[in-house]
Design a protein around this motif. Structure first.
Motif, PDB file in Angstrom:
ATOM      1  N   SER A   1       0.790  -1.045   0.113  1.00 64.55           N
ATOM      2  CA  SER A   1      -0.096   0.020   0.033  1.00 64.55           C
ATOM      3  C   SER A   1       0.938   1.426  -0.058  1.00 64.55           C
ATOM      4  O   SER A   1       2.048   1.288   0.232  1.00 64.55           O
ATOM      5  CB  SER A   1      -0.776  -0.034   1.293  1.00 64.55           C
ATOM      6  OG  SER A   1      -0.168   0.131   2.276  1.00 64.55           O
ATOM      7  N   GLU A   2       0.278   2.448  -0.192  1.00 65.27           N
ATOM      8  CA  GLU A   2       1.136   3.810  -0.283  1.00 65.27           C
ATOM      9  C   GLU A   2       1.511   3.623   1.110  1.00 65.27           C
ATOM     10  O   GLU A   2       2.550   4.413   1.263  1.00 65.27           O
ATOM     11  CB  GLU A   2       0.067   4.794  -0.661  1.00 65.27           C
ATOM     12  CG  GLU A   2       0.112   4.886  -2.053  1.00 65.27           C
ATOM     13  CD  GLU A   2      -0.436   6.452  -2.345  1.00 65.27           C
ATOM     14  OE1 GLU A   2       0.138   7.509  -2.109  1.00 65.27           O
ATOM     15  OE2 GLU A   2      -1.571   6.090  -2.979  1.00 65.27           O
ATOM     16  N   SER A   3       0.781   3.335   2.344  1.00 62.48           N
ATOM     17  CA  SER A   3       1.449   3.337   3.483  1.00 62.48           C
ATOM     18  C   SER A   3       2.452   2.766   3.917  1.00 62.48           C
ATOM     19  O   SER A   3       3.515   3.180   4.394  1.00 62.48           O
ATOM     20  CB  SER A   3       0.333   3.048   4.608  1.00 62.48           C
ATOM     21  OG  SER A   3       0.580   3.301   5.910  1.00 62.48           O
ATOM     22  N   ASP A   4       2.484   1.494   3.310  1.00 65.16           N
ATOM     23  CA  ASP A   4       3.669   0.347   3.595  1.00 65.16           C
ATOM     24  C   ASP A   4       4.794   1.156   2.668  1.00 65.16           C
ATOM     25  O   ASP A   4       6.064   1.127   3.271  1.00 65.16           O
ATOM     26  CB  ASP A   4       3.280  -1.024   2.656  1.00 65.16           C
ATOM     27  CG  ASP A   4       2.311  -1.736   3.409  1.00 65.16           C
ATOM     28  OD1 ASP A   4       2.399  -1.663   4.476  1.00 65.16           O
ATOM     29  OD2 ASP A   4       1.525  -2.443   2.875  1.00 65.16           O
ATOM     30  N   LEU A   5       4.842   1.872   1.445  1.00 70.48           N
ATOM     31  CA  LEU A   5       5.901   2.664   0.796  1.00 70.48           C
ATOM     32  C   LEU A   5       6.327   3.654   1.383  1.00 70.48           C
ATOM     33  O   LEU A   5       7.479   3.702   1.509  1.00 70.48           O
ATOM     34  CB  LEU A   5       5.286   2.842  -0.488  1.00 70.48           C
ATOM     35  CG  LEU A   5       5.036   1.703  -1.610  1.00 70.48           C
ATOM     36  CD1 LEU A   5       4.417   2.086  -2.757  1.00 70.48           C
ATOM     37  CD2 LEU A   5       6.396   1.126  -2.042  1.00 70.48           C
TER      38      LEU A   5
END
Length: 272
Positions: free
Chosen positions: A159-163
């Motif tokens: 996810s963008e959060s993971d990135l």
């Protein structure tokens, strides 16, 4: 083990040239490289210039010979430098051990998106974080796991959060969209290999978050388009100081990117 003695080949100059971000210095003139899902330990003898790699003959022939562009005579390229280009001649004579590494286009695209407004240690740290977050384990050395660079599908699974957790900042959105574009088939980097330089440049610039510099770097280091001539702060300084009428790009063709690397490395070396 494989030992060769190539001309115009200096491990330290290549490692410090800003082309690639998964080279780690083990000791003086010895590096560990992770590329194409492989781990390579490589060392150069300064007295003889010989280079020793801990790989099989098969991997050397199928991966590393091409990766280091050993089939290209860089001496002949240096001979093409215009006689009146004193700055470039000086740069090439000092930095003639640089070669353009032939990297994976996908990895090159993502790492140079990450490189925007980051210094090299920060770039390398972020690259390793996304490899750890999404890549497969390909080895373990001294208790440390080493990871392959994630495929588009593996990276798109984040996810963008993971990135964002990989210290990517605003670049997380760029990488998220690039990963999905390639993983979903909207972008086919293999087909892009067949494009002309101009069309490849335009295609890269059409990607969210990819500007001229990232596109040129991806072309040069990922697609081996040797005439690509990235412009950054260092190159602007060189142009302003030594080339008041702009770089004579036409005179450098078809090796503008190699000429740029000599200038870039030389200027950094004398101002470090």
């Amino acid at each position: 083990m494989k030992t060769i003695t190539p001309s115009q080949f200096d491990l330290e100059q290549i490692a410090d040239s800003g082309q690639c971000f998964r080279w780690n210095r083990i000791s003086d003139y010895k590096y560990r490289i992770v590329a194409f899902g492989k781990i390579l330990n490589i060392e150069q003898d300064l007295e003889t210039g010989s280079v020793t790699m801990d790989c099989s003959d098969s991997d050397f022939d199928n991966i590393w010979k091409d990766y280091f562009d050993l089939g290209t005579d860089y001496g002949k390229i240096i001979e093409r430098i215009p006689e009146d280009d004193e700055y470039l001649k000086r740069a090439a004579s000092i930095c003639d051990g640089i070669r353009i590494i032939k990297q994976d286009p996908w990895e090159t695209l993502i790492t140079f998106i990450i490189s925007q407004r980051k210094n090299i240690p920060a770039i390398k740290a972020s690259v390793e974080k996304i490899c750890k977050a999404a890549g497969k384990v390909i080895g373990e050395i001294d208790g440390e796991k080493l990871y392959a660079f994630p495929t588009p599908k593996e990276l798109a699974a984040l996810s963008e959060s993971d990135l964002s957790a990989c210290s990517l900042g605003y670049r997380a959105a760029y990488i998220y969209k690039a990963a999905h574009a390639v993983a979903d088939g909207a972008v086919d980097l293999d087909k892009w290999k067949e494009l002309s330089d101009d069309k490849l440049f335009d295609s890269l610039c059409s990607l969210y978050g990819v500007g001229k510099k990232v596109a040129n770097c991806t072309m040069l280091f990922g697609f081996n388009r040797l005439d690509s001539f990235p412009i950054d702060v260092w190159m602007n300084k060189i142009r302003d100081r030594y080339y008041p009428n702009d770089f004579p790009i036409e005179a450098y063709r078809p090796y503008g990117g190699i000429m740029q690397q000599y200038m870039f490395a030389y200027e950094r070396s004398i101002n470090s």
